[in-house]
Design an enzyme around this catalytic site. Structure first.
Site, PDB file in Angstrom:
ATOM      1  N   SER A   1      98.189 -31.116 -68.328  1.00 15.05           N
ATOM      2  CA  SER A   1      98.170 -29.686 -68.013  1.00 15.05           C
ATOM      3  C   SER A   1      97.850 -29.428 -66.551  1.00 15.05           C
ATOM      4  CB  SER A   1      97.187 -28.943 -68.933  1.00 15.05           C
ATOM      5  OG  SER A   1      95.898 -29.008 -68.378  1.00 15.05           O
ATOM      6  N   LYS A   2      98.174 -28.259 -66.143  1.00 12.29           N
ATOM      7  CA  LYS A   2      98.067 -27.817 -64.757  1.00 12.29           C
ATOM      8  C   LYS A   2      96.658 -28.066 -64.191  1.00 12.29           C
ATOM      9  CE  LYS A   2     100.202 -25.559 -61.405  1.00 12.29           C
ATOM     10  NZ  LYS A   2     101.393 -26.156 -60.827  1.00 12.29           N
TER      11      LYS A   2
END
Ligand code: GLU
Length: 329
Positions: free
Chosen positions: A260-261
């Protein structure tokens, strides 16, 4: 095999995630290996998540990676346009098509109007949560006679349309990675098919489009596996043959958590900006969850096409290892 057709169907909610690029790549590889077609369809029925410019950005990222499509949405002279005979390829332009099939499902008793307010549904969910139950619609509106429901709709009452799942029915389908999957309808919600804004949900739109566009294989992330029984049941209700299903293991980081980011770069654009070669990214991504029989690790796109098969896609999550990516690159 003939008339093979696969699709990549992203939602325009921002950038193209590197895991999304892998999904597109696997679709592309299988289509090309089998002399089939590859379609790019835009799934924009969730208007709250729509991001301006995201479609152009998705197309640009795919082009950069060298993954070209035969049908669907393209950018020409700086403008969005479409190629192919099965359009429109943007779901928000297909609302009348979905409505036709939703109406058919209602008339045939496979779907029903639901008038429950947001407040009622929130309270229901809260009650279920306190009792430790899985949140699920309780079916209050299932029993409203159709004529009565139609009168309420005509009188302007707010409604959604829900799938009327039969009670206690096993739904079975085959997944090319998971094998035979069986889920009982008692574990599934009466899915909303059409929202109060007249837009279909993903579930309704995806089965109508995959059928009408002649998609033969659905290759997507495993987060969609729990939704597949609803789709299989919808195919059955509409008298359509379901395509083959291939659910890919999630792309994980080294701690086996979803990439994830928060942990850094995850968009194709980020990798491009950092100077990675498209050939390097594509080569490495192919290996995240799949490996060729001969153990080869450095391959061109053409070689990947030649070697790719679903039976060598692993069940457990594919680990995204930056050191390995750098080496391949
Ligand atoms: N629009 C869905 C997504 O962005 C596609 C799921 C599918 O391929 O069916 O994940």
């Amino acid at each position: 095999m003939s008339d093979i057709k696969l699709r990549f169907a992203p939602s325009p909610t921002g950038y193209l995630h590197i895991g999304g690029l892998r999904t597109a790549l696997y679709n592309y590889l299988f289509a090309k290996k089998n002399g089939g077609k590859f379609v790019l369809r835009i799934e924009d029925t969730d208007r709250t998540r729509y991001v301006e410019g995201a479609i152009e950005n998705l197309i640009e990222s795919l082009e950069w990676a060298g993954i070209s499509h035969d049908e669907g949405v393209v950018v020409k002279d700086g403008k969005l346009t479409e190629v192919g005979d099965c359009g429109p390829y943007i779901q928000s332009e297909r609302l009348d098509i979905y409505k036709k099939y939703v109406d058919q499902l209602i008339e045939e008793g496979h779907a029903y109007y639901c008038f429950c307010s947001k407040e009622r549904l929130d309270n229901l969910r809260e009650e279920q949560r306190i009792k430790g139950k899985v949140p699920k619609y309780d079916g209050l509106c299932r029993g409203i006679p159709l004529e009565e429901a139609k009168k309420r709709v005509a009188a302007g009452e707010d409604y959604v349309v829900r799938l009327k799942l039969p009670k206690n029915k096993d739904i079975t389908f085959n997944d090319a990675v998971r094998g035979k999957v069986t889920i009982n309808t008692d574990e599934i919600d009466d899915q909303v098919l059409m929202k109060s804004d007249g837009f279909p949900t993903y579930h309704m739109a995806v089965i109508v489009d995959d059928h009408l566009m002649g998609i033969t294989h659905i290759v997507r992330g495993e987060e969609w596996l729990p939704s597949t029984p609803k789709h299989v049941y919808l195919y059955e209700c509409l008298g359509w043959e379901a395509p083959e299903f291939v659910h890919l293991p999630t792309v994980l980081n080294k701690d086996r958590k979803k990439l994830s980011k928060r942990q850094g770069d995850v968009s194709v654009e980020d990798f491009k900006k950092r100077g990675y070669l498209p050939e390097g990214i594509v080569n490495y991504l192919a290996l995240v969850g799949w490996s060729p029989e001969d153990g080869e690790e450095i391959m061109s796109l053409d070689e990947l096409v030649e070697k790719f098969s679903f039976d060598r896609v692993g069940k457990s999550g594919g680990i995204f290892d930056t050191d390995k990516l750098n080496w391949v690159n």
